[in-house]
Design a protein around this motif. Structure first.
Motif, PDB file in Angstrom:
ATOM      1  N   ASP A 245      31.404  46.623  30.443  1.00 33.11           N
ATOM      2  CA  ASP A 245      30.132  46.939  31.095  1.00 33.11           C
ATOM      3  C   ASP A 245      29.964  46.204  32.425  1.00 33.11           C
ATOM      4  O   ASP A 245      28.852  45.955  32.873  1.00 33.11           O
ATOM      5  N   GLY A 246      31.074  45.805  33.022  1.00 31.30           N
ATOM      6  CA  GLY A 246      31.021  45.101  34.302  1.00 31.30           C
ATOM      7  C   GLY A 246      30.720  43.623  34.165  1.00 31.30           C
ATOM      8  O   GLY A 246      30.485  42.949  35.163  1.00 31.30           O
ATOM      9  N   ASP A 247      30.752  43.103  32.950  1.00 29.74           N
ATOM     10  CA  ASP A 247      30.467  41.686  32.729  1.00 29.74           C
ATOM     11  C   ASP A 247      31.734  40.828  32.732  1.00 29.74           C
ATOM     12  O   ASP A 247      31.701  39.674  33.131  1.00 29.74           O
ATOM     13  N   GLY A 248      32.868  41.369  32.267  1.00 23.37           N
ATOM     14  CA  GLY A 248      34.099  40.608  32.149  1.00 23.37           C
ATOM     15  C   GLY A 248      34.928  40.644  33.417  1.00 23.37           C
ATOM     16  O   GLY A 248      35.174  41.706  33.987  1.00 23.37           O
ATOM     17  N   LEU A 249      35.361  39.475  33.867  1.00 17.76           N
ATOM     18  CA  LEU A 249      36.182  39.330  35.073  1.00 17.76           C
ATOM     19  C   LEU A 249      37.316  38.357  34.813  1.00 17.76           C
ATOM     20  O   LEU A 249      37.153  37.398  34.049  1.00 17.76           O
ATOM     21  N   VAL A 250      38.457  38.581  35.460  1.00 16.05           N
ATOM     22  CA  VAL A 250      39.579  37.655  35.415  1.00 16.05           C
ATOM     23  C   VAL A 250      40.065  37.444  36.844  1.00 16.05           C
ATOM     24  O   VAL A 250      40.164  38.402  37.611  1.00 16.05           O
ATOM     25  N   THR A 251      40.357  36.187  37.195  1.00 17.50           N
ATOM     26  CA  THR A 251      40.930  35.879  38.511  1.00 17.50           C
ATOM     27  C   THR A 251      42.231  35.112  38.337  1.00 17.50           C
ATOM     28  O   THR A 251      42.440  34.436  37.320  1.00 17.50           O
ATOM     29  N   VAL A 252      43.088  35.215  39.346  1.00 12.84           N
ATOM     30  CA  VAL A 252      44.312  34.414  39.401  1.00 12.84           C
ATOM     31  C   VAL A 252      44.427  33.805  40.786  1.00 12.84           C
ATOM     32  O   VAL A 252      43.866  34.317  41.757  1.00 12.84           O
ATOM     33  N   GLY A 253      45.172  32.704  40.842  1.00 11.20           N
ATOM     34  CA  GLY A 253      45.393  32.001  42.097  1.00 11.20           C
ATOM     35  C   GLY A 253      45.891  30.603  41.834  1.00 11.20           C
ATOM     36  O   GLY A 253      46.230  30.265  40.688  1.00 11.20           O
ATOM     37  N   PRO A 254      45.936  29.754  42.850  1.00  9.76           N
ATOM     38  CA  PRO A 254      46.478  28.405  42.689  1.00  9.76           C
ATOM     39  C   PRO A 254      45.659  27.481  41.794  1.00  9.76           C
ATOM     40  O   PRO A 254      46.114  26.390  41.463  1.00  9.76           O
ATOM     41  N   SER A 255      44.472  27.918  41.368  1.00 14.74           N
ATOM     42  CA  SER A 255      43.682  27.128  40.411  1.00 14.74           C
ATOM     43  C   SER A 255      43.951  27.559  38.976  1.00 14.74           C
ATOM     44  O   SER A 255      43.341  27.044  38.048  1.00 14.74           O
ATOM     45  N   GLY A 256      44.817  28.555  38.762  1.00 18.20           N
ATOM     46  CA  GLY A 256      45.122  29.055  37.433  1.00 18.20           C
ATOM     47  C   GLY A 256      44.472  30.404  37.177  1.00 18.20           C
ATOM     48  O   GLY A 256      44.059  31.100  38.109  1.00 18.20           O
ATOM     49  N   VAL A 257      44.375  30.751  35.908  1.00 18.35           N
ATOM     50  CA  VAL A 257      43.768  32.016  35.482  1.00 18.35           C
ATOM     51  C   VAL A 257      42.400  31.693  34.889  1.00 18.35           C
ATOM     52  O   VAL A 257      42.286  30.847  33.999  1.00 18.35           O
ATOM     53  N   TRP A 258      41.362  32.376  35.370  1.00 16.60           N
ATOM     54  CA  TRP A 258      39.986  32.105  34.953  1.00 16.60           C
ATOM     55  C   TRP A 258      39.329  33.379  34.445  1.00 16.60           C
ATOM     56  O   TRP A 258      39.630  34.476  34.927  1.00 16.60           O
ATOM     57  N   TYR A 259      38.403  33.208  33.491  1.00 17.84           N
ATOM     58  CA  TYR A 259      37.707  34.333  32.855  1.00 17.84           C
ATOM     59  C   TYR A 259      36.192  34.119  32.913  1.00 17.84           C
ATOM     60  O   TYR A 259      35.713  33.006  32.704  1.00 17.84           O
ATOM     61  N   SER A 260      35.453  35.183  33.184  1.00 19.16           N
ATOM     62  CA  SER A 260      33.988  35.163  33.129  1.00 19.16           C
ATOM     63  C   SER A 260      33.529  36.297  32.229  1.00 19.16           C
ATOM     64  O   SER A 260      34.022  37.418  32.329  1.00 19.16           O
ATOM     65  N   TYR A 261      32.569  36.016  31.369  1.00 20.95           N
ATOM     66  CA  TYR A 261      32.005  37.032  30.478  1.00 20.95           C
ATOM     67  C   TYR A 261      30.612  37.466  30.948  1.00 20.95           C
ATOM     68  O   TYR A 261      29.997  38.335  30.350  1.00 20.95           O
ATOM     69  N   ASP A 262      30.114  36.860  32.042  1.00 21.88           N
ATOM     70  CA  ASP A 262      28.737  37.108  32.476  1.00 21.88           C
ATOM     71  C   ASP A 262      28.648  37.463  33.964  1.00 21.88           C
ATOM     72  O   ASP A 262      27.816  36.968  34.688  1.00 21.88           O
ATOM     73  N   ARG A 263      29.560  38.333  34.403  1.00 27.49           N
ATOM     74  CA  ARG A 263      29.551  38.870  35.754  1.00 27.49           C
ATOM     75  C   ARG A 263      29.713  37.792  36.828  1.00 27.49           C
ATOM     76  O   ARG A 263      29.192  37.906  37.935  1.00 27.49           O
ATOM     77  N   GLY A 264      30.422  36.730  36.485  1.00 23.67           N
ATOM     78  CA  GLY A 264      30.750  35.712  37.465  1.00 23.67           C
ATOM     79  C   GLY A 264      29.788  34.549  37.565  1.00 23.67           C
ATOM     80  O   GLY A 264      29.953  33.679  38.417  1.00 23.67           O
TER      81      GLY A 264
END
Length: 183
Positions: free
Chosen positions: A127-146
Motif C-alpha cells: 500500500d505504498g508503506d514499505g520501502l527498501v534502500t541500498v547504499g554505503p550505509s547498508g540495506v534499510w527497511y521502512s514499514y511506514d512510508r519512510g
C-alpha cells in the motif's frame, strides 16, 4: 530515435544513473529526477510531450549531492533518496516523500537512519508503506512510508535493488549479486 530535451535544465544539474532508477514511467506519466547543483523532478503526464518542473527539499547545491533514485508506488505515492555521495554518512535532507504525484515533497526521517543511498524501491503489495534502500550505509527497511527505518543488512557494496515478487528482491553491486527474502 528522438531525444527528449528537458525544460529548464540548469548549469551543474545532472541525472545520476548508477542504480538505473532516476526515471519512472507509469502508463503515460513520466518522472525524471536530477541532482547536483539543482535537484528537481521533471514530470510529464503525456509521454514526454509536455513537461513541468518541481523543486525539492533534498540536499543539493554541489556536484555530488541531490536525488540519486526515485520510485513511485502508484501515480501519487513516490519516494526519492540520495544525499551527498562524497559524505556517505550524512543523513540530513537525503530522504523525501510525495503523496501528490510529485507536485510537492517533504523530507522524511531527517538526521536519522542511513546516509547517502543509491537506490530505493517500494515493497510490492505494501500500500505504498514499505520501502527498501541500498547504499554505503547498508540495506534499510521502512514499514511506514519512510518515517522510520531499520537496518536489515550490513552489505555496503549494493548500488541497486529490484523486487522480483512481493517477498523477494535482487540486490547488486560491485562484485556481488544476492537475493533478499522478506517475511
Amino acid at each position: 530515435m528522438s531525444c527528449i530535451k528537458l525544460p529548464m535544465v540548469e548549469e551543474g544539474e545532472a541525472c545520476f544513473a548508477a542504480s538505473n532508477t532516476n526515471l519512472v514511467v507509469h502508463g503515460n506519466k513520466t518522472w525524471i529526477i536530477s541532482g547536483g547543483k539543482k535537484s528537481r523532478v521533471f514530470y510529464s503526464a503525456d509521454k514526454g510531450e509536455n513537461w513541468s518542473v518541481t523543486e525539492t527539499p533534498i540536499l543539493q547545491g554541489d556536484a555530488p549531492t541531490g536525488m540519486f533514485s526515485v520510485d513511485f508506488y502508484d501515480d501519487n505515492i513516490g519516494f526519492a533518496v540520495g544525499g551527498d555521495y562524497s559524505n556517505s554518512s550524512g543523513n540530513k535532507g537525503n530522504k523525501i516523500l510525495t503523496e501528490d504525484g510529485g507536485k510537492s515533497w517533504k523530507v522524511m526521517a531527517d538526521g536519522t537512519a542511513f546516509g547517502y543511498a543509491s537506490c530505493v524501491q517500494f515493497v510490492p503489495k505494501s500500500d505504498g508503506d514499505g520501502l527498501v534502500t541500498v547504499g554505503p550505509s547498508g540495506v534499510w527497511y521502512s514499514y511506514d512510508r519512510g518515517a522510520t527505518w531499520k537496518k536489515i543488512h550490513d552489505e555496503k557494496s549494493f548500488h541497486t535493488i529490484r523486487f522480483i515478487n512481493d517477498k523477494s528482491a535482487i540486490a547488486a553491486g560491485q562484485n556481488s549479486i544476492v537475493r533478499l527474502d522478506f517475511k
